[in-house]
Every structure is written in structure tokens, then in C-alpha cells.
Scaffold this motif. Structure first.
Motif, PDB file in Angstrom:
ATOM      1  N   LEU A  36      43.522 -63.113  16.635  1.00 12.93           N
ATOM      2  CA  LEU A  36      43.533 -64.199  17.611  1.00 12.93           C
ATOM      3  C   LEU A  36      42.954 -63.648  18.900  1.00 12.93           C
ATOM      4  O   LEU A  36      43.386 -62.636  19.389  1.00 12.93           O
ATOM      5  N   CYS A  37      41.985 -64.348  19.423  1.00 14.44           N
ATOM      6  CA  CYS A  37      41.282 -63.750  20.558  1.00 14.44           C
ATOM      7  C   CYS A  37      41.263 -64.661  21.764  1.00 14.44           C
ATOM      8  O   CYS A  37      41.121 -65.858  21.638  1.00 14.44           O
ATOM      9  N   GLY A  38      41.400 -64.045  22.880  1.00 17.21           N
ATOM     10  CA  GLY A  38      41.130 -64.757  24.112  1.00 17.21           C
ATOM     11  C   GLY A  38      40.094 -63.961  24.853  1.00 17.21           C
ATOM     12  O   GLY A  38      40.289 -62.793  25.123  1.00 17.21           O
ATOM     13  N   HIS A  63      48.153 -70.767  20.511  1.00 16.13           N
ATOM     14  CA  HIS A  63      47.875 -69.543  21.270  1.00 16.13           C
ATOM     15  C   HIS A  63      46.741 -69.776  22.277  1.00 16.13           C
ATOM     16  O   HIS A  63      46.854 -69.413  23.445  1.00 16.13           O
ATOM     17  N   GLU A  64      45.672 -70.409  21.829  1.00 12.44           N
ATOM     18  CA  GLU A  64      44.529 -70.617  22.732  1.00 12.44           C
ATOM     19  C   GLU A  64      44.855 -71.647  23.817  1.00 12.44           C
ATOM     20  O   GLU A  64      44.442 -71.487  24.976  1.00 12.44           O
ATOM     21  N   HIS A  72      46.720 -69.965  26.505  1.00 12.70           N
ATOM     22  CA  HIS A  72      45.838 -69.247  27.444  1.00 12.70           C
ATOM     23  C   HIS A  72      45.330 -70.216  28.510  1.00 12.70           C
ATOM     24  O   HIS A  72      45.228 -69.870  29.690  1.00 12.70           O
ATOM     25  N   TYR A  95      41.236 -60.555  27.234  1.00 12.04           N
ATOM     26  CA  TYR A  95      42.457 -60.684  28.023  1.00 12.04           C
ATOM     27  C   TYR A  95      43.319 -59.442  27.803  1.00 12.04           C
ATOM     28  O   TYR A  95      43.254 -58.799  26.752  1.00 12.04           O
ATOM     29  N   GLU A 150      47.968 -61.703  26.235  1.00 15.84           N
ATOM     30  CA  GLU A 150      48.016 -62.061  24.807  1.00 15.84           C
ATOM     31  C   GLU A 150      49.446 -62.348  24.364  1.00 15.84           C
ATOM     32  O   GLU A 150      49.711 -63.316  23.656  1.00 15.84           O
ATOM     33  N   HIS A 183      45.868 -57.032  20.699  1.00 21.14           N
ATOM     34  CA  HIS A 183      46.654 -57.882  19.797  1.00 21.14           C
ATOM     35  C   HIS A 183      47.413 -57.015  18.800  1.00 21.14           C
ATOM     36  O   HIS A 183      47.145 -57.065  17.602  1.00 21.14           O
TER      37      HIS A 183
HETATM   38 ZN   LIG Z   1      44.585 -64.557  22.953  1.00 13.43          ZN
END
Ligand SMILES: [Zn+2]
Length: 208
Positions: free
Chosen positions: A7-9, A106-107, A110, A149, A154, A193
Motif C-alpha cells: 500500500l503506497c502513499g 488507507h488512501e 492519507h 510518506y 503510513e 510499510h
Molecule cells: Zn500509504
């Protein structure tokens, strides 16, 4: 499943070209039924969030990220990119539907936390050490740099996202199971993460 573990920000910034902000568009995919599915899921989550009256400001895109283990990205200003492959799978089975719901929560967290707008030293935690995501991984030119991030952001996005799940009456044990699944597959995450810390936090939150 191993391909859908991250999972990415991310925050885009540009170091080389003044015009980069207009050039730096992540490639998107057009697929109306799948876009509708993702948008409907996102709308449910936003409705229980701090942004409950501004869903219209959200732009949610599908993207065929070159790196296939990227699930989603938050870019600020309500712009969220979701893995097209994940979204397609979510239309066909409940496991991936819940993974999509976790990714969206999650997104969106953010976004509601304003992480992309915050300036701070933690922004400079880049992914060089632990496999942070690069511009090429998401289909951008190599000369666009991405900032990941920080780990604190996160974990905060996970915590807020799980809070939205609870408000929706969605079982937090599913969230925990998804992370346990990552762990079972020896997916330790990356420096931003870390699966073990994310799992610990989710288990604590789910227990109360
Ligand atoms: Zn994230």
C-alpha cells in the motif's frame, strides 16, 4: 496475492523541469464498469470520513502500474490511483474486494489527514534504503522523483482507515487477516510499510 502486497502513499515532486507538474501524469486506464465499482466503494468510505460532504472533489483513477505489487497511491487534492488489476479482481471475488476496500480506506485516510500537504522533515525519508517506490514503478519518467510518506504517516493512514471500516460496520478482523496473509507469504513490506508494525497496530485496534 504476493503481487498485491504494497500500500503506497506517494507524493510527486519534480526536480528538473519547471513544466514537470503538467508532464507528470501517471498513466491511467479507462474501464467504465470497473471505475464505477471503485468509485462506489470509495464513496461509501468517504461518507463516514471527515470529507463526507466533499466526495465530488475526489478523483479516482485506475492505473496499470508497471510494478505490479503497487495497490494504490494518494497524491493529495483528492487524487487517488488504484491498481487496475486489483480493481478487476475485486469485481470477481470477495478476497480482492476486501483488499480493495482496505487500499481505498488507507488512501482516503492519507487524503483526509492532509498528508500530501504537510511539510516536514519526515518527508525526506526516501525509499532508497528499503525499496521505496520510484517514478518508473508507477509509469512516470525517470526524472520525476517521488517522495514516500513517512512510516508515521503510513501507520496513521492505516489507523484512520481502520476507523472508517469500523464506522461502516466492516469487520476489522478481515483487515487483520489481510496483513497476516502478507506475513504468511513472508512479505515484510518495506521501510515505510513494515508488515509487522502494521499488523501489530491493527490487532491492537481491532481488539478494543
Ligand atoms: Zn500509504
Amino acid at each position: 496475492m504476493t503481487r498485491f502486497s504494497r500500500l503506497c502513499g506517494l507524493i510527486i515532486y519534480c526536480s528538473l523541469f519547471a513544466s514537470c507538474s503538467t508532464q507528470a501524469r501517471i498513466p491511467t486506464v479507462s474501464d467504465d464498469p470497473i471505475e464505477l465499482l471503485v468509485r462506489n466503494e470509495a464513496e461509501e468510505i468517504v461518507a463516514v470520513s471527515e470529507d463526507n460532504n466533499r466526495f465530488s472533489a475526489y478523483e479516482i483513477f485506475l492505473s496499470d502500474f508497471p510494478r505490479k505489487d503497487i495497490l494504490g497511491m494518494s497524491m493529495g487534492n483528492g487524487r487517488i490511483y488504484i491498481s487496475y488489476e486489483l480493481a478487476k479482481l475485486a469485481s470477481g471475488n470477495s478476497f480482492h474486494l476486501w483488499l480493495l476496500r482496505q487500499t481505498l480506506a488507507h488512501e482516503i485516510a492519507h487524503e483526509t489527514a492532509g498528508h500530501a500537504k504537510q511539510d516536514g522533515s519526515s518527508w525526506f525519508n526516501r525509499g532508497r534504503l528499503g525499496g521505496g517506490v520510484t517514478s518508473v514503478d508507477v509509469g512516470l519518467p525517470w526524472n520525476v522523483k517521488l517522495r514516500n510518506y513517512s512510516i508515521d504517516k503510513e501507520l496513521e493512514a492505516d489507523s484512520k482507515g481502520l476507523g472508517y471500516w469500523k464506522k461502516l460496520g466492516w469487520d476489522c478482523r478481515i483487515w487483520v487477516r489481510i496483513l497476516k496473509n502478507f506475513e504468511r507469504q513472508n512479505y515484510t513490506g518495506d521501510v515505510f510499510h513494515p508488515t509487522d508494525r502494521r499488523l501489530q497496530q491493527a490487532e491492537r485496534s481491532c481488539a478494543v
